[in-house]
Design a protein around this motif. Sequence first.
Motif, PDB file in Angstrom:
ATOM      1  N   ILE A  73      35.385  42.303  34.379  1.00 16.70           N
ATOM      2  CA  ILE A  73      33.954  42.409  34.664  1.00 16.70           C
ATOM      3  C   ILE A  73      33.348  43.252  33.547  1.00 16.70           C
ATOM      4  CG2 ILE A  73      32.188  43.135  36.306  1.00 16.70           C
ATOM      5  CD1 ILE A  73      34.300  42.852  38.509  1.00 16.70           C
ATOM      6  N   GLY A  74      32.554  42.617  32.707  1.00 17.10           N
ATOM      7  CA  GLY A  74      32.060  43.310  31.521  1.00 17.10           C
ATOM      8  C   GLY A  74      33.240  43.652  30.635  1.00 17.10           C
ATOM      9  N   LYS A  75      33.392  44.941  30.331  1.00 19.69           N
ATOM     10  CA  LYS A  75      34.519  45.385  29.510  1.00 19.69           C
ATOM     11  C   LYS A  75      35.639  45.976  30.356  1.00 19.69           C
ATOM     12  CE  LYS A  75      32.046  46.267  25.236  1.00 19.69           C
ATOM     13  NZ  LYS A  75      30.722  46.005  25.155  1.00 19.69           N
ATOM     14  N   ASN A  76      35.474  45.950  31.669  1.00 18.32           N
ATOM     15  CA  ASN A  76      36.457  46.546  32.574  1.00 18.32           C
ATOM     16  C   ASN A  76      37.441  45.507  33.088  1.00 18.32           C
ATOM     17  OD1 ASN A  76      35.179  49.140  32.465  1.00 18.32           O
ATOM     18  ND2 ASN A  76      33.617  48.317  33.831  1.00 18.32           N
ATOM     19  N   ILE A  77      38.714  45.862  33.083  1.00 22.81           N
ATOM     20  CA  ILE A  77      39.771  45.003  33.634  1.00 22.81           C
ATOM     21  C   ILE A  77      40.353  45.740  34.826  1.00 22.81           C
ATOM     22  CG2 ILE A  77      41.994  43.900  33.212  1.00 22.81           C
ATOM     23  CD1 ILE A  77      41.230  43.834  30.220  1.00 22.81           C
ATOM     24  N   VAL A  78      40.307  45.085  35.989  1.00 26.40           N
ATOM     25  CA  VAL A  78      40.834  45.700  37.216  1.00 26.40           C
ATOM     26  C   VAL A  78      41.622  44.657  38.005  1.00 26.40           C
ATOM     27  CG1 VAL A  78      38.953  47.382  37.416  1.00 26.40           C
ATOM     28  CG2 VAL A  78      38.754  45.184  38.567  1.00 26.40           C
ATOM     29  N   PRO A  79      42.623  45.102  38.764  1.00 30.39           N
ATOM     30  CA  PRO A  79      43.271  44.163  39.682  1.00 30.39           C
ATOM     31  C   PRO A  79      42.237  43.673  40.702  1.00 30.39           C
ATOM     32  CG  PRO A  79      44.547  46.200  39.480  1.00 30.39           C
ATOM     33  CD  PRO A  79      43.227  46.436  38.812  1.00 30.39           C
ATOM     34  N   MET A  80      42.242  42.383  41.008  1.00 27.74           N
ATOM     35  CA  MET A  80      41.322  41.873  42.030  1.00 27.74           C
ATOM     36  C   MET A  80      41.507  42.624  43.340  1.00 27.74           C
ATOM     37  SD  MET A  80      41.251  37.763  41.755  1.00 27.74           S
ATOM     38  CE  MET A  80      41.426  36.952  40.202  1.00 27.74           C
ATOM     39  N   SER A  81      42.728  43.024  43.623  1.00 31.92           N
ATOM     40  CA  SER A  81      43.002  43.745  44.877  1.00 31.92           C
ATOM     41  C   SER A  81      42.212  45.044  44.968  1.00 31.92           C
ATOM     42  CB  SER A  81      44.499  44.003  45.037  1.00 31.92           C
ATOM     43  OG  SER A  81      44.981  44.750  43.936  1.00 31.92           O
ATOM     44  N   ASP A  82      41.835  45.642  43.821  1.00 30.73           N
ATOM     45  CA  ASP A  82      41.005  46.852  43.848  1.00 30.73           C
ATOM     46  C   ASP A  82      39.585  46.552  44.301  1.00 30.73           C
ATOM     47  OD1 ASP A  82      43.142  48.323  42.960  1.00 30.73           O
ATOM     48  OD2 ASP A  82      42.258  48.848  41.009  1.00 30.73           O
ATOM     49  N   LEU A  83      39.162  45.290  44.182  1.00 34.81           N
ATOM     50  CA  LEU A  83      37.806  44.907  44.568  1.00 34.81           C
ATOM     51  C   LEU A  83      37.708  44.486  46.031  1.00 34.81           C
ATOM     52  CD1 LEU A  83      36.932  42.888  41.352  1.00 34.81           C
ATOM     53  CD2 LEU A  83      36.217  45.220  41.930  1.00 34.81           C
ATOM     54  N   VAL A  84      38.857  44.354  46.688  1.00 31.19           N
ATOM     55  CA  VAL A  84      38.888  43.990  48.113  1.00 31.19           C
ATOM     56  C   VAL A  84      40.007  44.779  48.802  1.00 31.19           C
ATOM     57  CG1 VAL A  84      37.740  41.725  48.112  1.00 31.19           C
ATOM     58  CG2 VAL A  84      40.149  41.881  47.451  1.00 31.19           C
ATOM     59  N   ARG A  94      36.872  45.421  53.880  1.00 36.80           N
ATOM     60  CA  ARG A  94      37.349  45.556  52.506  1.00 36.80           C
ATOM     61  C   ARG A  94      36.407  46.483  51.747  1.00 36.80           C
ATOM     62  NH1 ARG A  94      41.949  42.350  51.199  1.00 36.80           N
ATOM     63  NH2 ARG A  94      42.290  41.007  52.990  1.00 36.80           N
ATOM     64  N   ILE A  95      36.970  47.377  50.941  1.00 37.11           N
ATOM     65  CA  ILE A  95      36.162  48.329  50.185  1.00 37.11           C
ATOM     66  C   ILE A  95      36.375  48.141  48.684  1.00 37.11           C
ATOM     67  CG2 ILE A  95      36.005  50.073  52.009  1.00 37.11           C
ATOM     68  CD1 ILE A  95      38.313  51.575  50.700  1.00 37.11           C
ATOM     69  N   PHE A  96      35.380  48.595  47.917  1.00 35.56           N
ATOM     70  CA  PHE A  96      35.466  48.562  46.456  1.00 35.56           C
ATOM     71  C   PHE A  96      34.560  49.647  45.885  1.00 35.56           C
ATOM     72  CE2 PHE A  96      31.912  45.843  47.544  1.00 35.56           C
ATOM     73  CZ  PHE A  96      30.952  46.117  46.581  1.00 35.56           C
ATOM     74  N   LEU A 171      35.323  37.256  46.578  1.00 38.06           N
ATOM     75  CA  LEU A 171      36.717  37.632  46.852  1.00 38.06           C
ATOM     76  C   LEU A 171      36.934  37.885  48.342  1.00 38.06           C
ATOM     77  CD1 LEU A 171      37.460  39.928  43.784  1.00 38.06           C
ATOM     78  CD2 LEU A 171      38.365  37.627  44.231  1.00 38.06           C
ATOM     79  N   TYR A 172      35.961  38.479  49.018  1.00 38.60           N
ATOM     80  CA  TYR A 172      36.064  38.680  50.467  1.00 38.60           C
ATOM     81  C   TYR A 172      36.183  37.323  51.163  1.00 38.60           C
ATOM     82  CZ  TYR A 172      35.101  40.281  55.208  1.00 38.60           C
ATOM     83  OH  TYR A 172      35.185  40.539  56.559  1.00 38.60           O
ATOM     84  N   ARG A 173      35.318  36.386  50.809  1.00 39.00           N
ATOM     85  CA  ARG A 173      35.379  35.043  51.404  1.00 39.00           C
ATOM     86  C   ARG A 173      36.726  34.392  51.122  1.00 39.00           C
ATOM     87  NH1 ARG A 173      30.869  31.133  49.713  1.00 39.00           N
ATOM     88  NH2 ARG A 173      31.883  29.890  51.327  1.00 39.00           N
ATOM     89  N   PHE A 174      37.236  34.546  49.894  1.00 39.34           N
ATOM     90  CA  PHE A 174      38.526  33.974  49.522  1.00 39.34           C
ATOM     91  C   PHE A 174      39.644  34.587  50.384  1.00 39.34           C
ATOM     92  CE2 PHE A 174      42.437  34.094  47.003  1.00 39.34           C
ATOM     93  CZ  PHE A 174      42.583  32.765  46.666  1.00 39.34           C
ATOM     94  N   CYS A 175      39.644  35.909  50.507  1.00 32.81           N
ATOM     95  CA  CYS A 175      40.675  36.586  51.308  1.00 32.81           C
ATOM     96  C   CYS A 175      40.609  36.146  52.761  1.00 32.81           C
ATOM     97  CB  CYS A 175      40.507  38.111  51.209  1.00 32.81           C
ATOM     98  SG  CYS A 175      40.969  38.778  49.601  1.00 32.81           S
ATOM     99  N   GLN A 176      39.417  35.997  53.309  1.00 34.97           N
ATOM    100  CA  GLN A 176      39.272  35.569  54.698  1.00 34.97           C
ATOM    101  C   GLN A 176      39.766  34.128  54.864  1.00 34.97           C
ATOM    102  OE1 GLN A 176      38.863  38.771  55.764  1.00 34.97           O
ATOM    103  NE2 GLN A 176      37.861  37.776  57.452  1.00 34.97           N
TER     104      GLN A 176
END
Length: 180
Positions: A73-84, A94-96, A171-176
């Motif tokens: 996201i932009g210049k940031n790389i994070v595990p998707m799991s950190d966003l959900v 789910r928190i982020f 991502l929330y919709r995907f996880c659900q």
Amino acid sequence: MAAPSNEVLSWTSQDPRESQLFNAWGVVYRFATVVAPSGQSTTTLWRAVRANKEDRVAKLEWASNGGLGRAVIGKNIVPMSDLVRPDPRYPGARIFNAPDGLTYRWRQSQGSADVVLEDSAGNIVAVFRPTRPTRYQIGDVYGELHFLRNAGAATIMHPPIMDTVTVTAMLYRFCQAFGL
């Protein structure tokens, strides 16, 4: 004339990885997924900046098994799991952490099918509302994403936060949908 109190985006497709969010102006966000010959799936989120011009907001690189991978996201790389991240205080929530440094929580609303987004103070700042499938020229709509413009710190409509909310809602919709 007063500004509207919220922005409602209609969300196409049951699969949020291949969908569009639009309003009366047109398509605002577009998720497009491609599968490389290696089998690697990548979803790109595009935001319309004007007619016939889109900016890339995020690139979601899915795990080889189809699960959560990493997000750029932009210049940031994070595990998707950190966003959900699961919130142990609320089953299914789910928190982020957003670009404003605050923690936000997606959770099922009590007494309705809505999924609400709360800021760190507990203010509802956005809502995903599932709808009966409705046909539009752009595509069949399965839900609406409501941004509550003046709620909380009133920053939900600022591009970096609005973009992150859109990614995390997907991502929330995907996880659900896939029981992750």
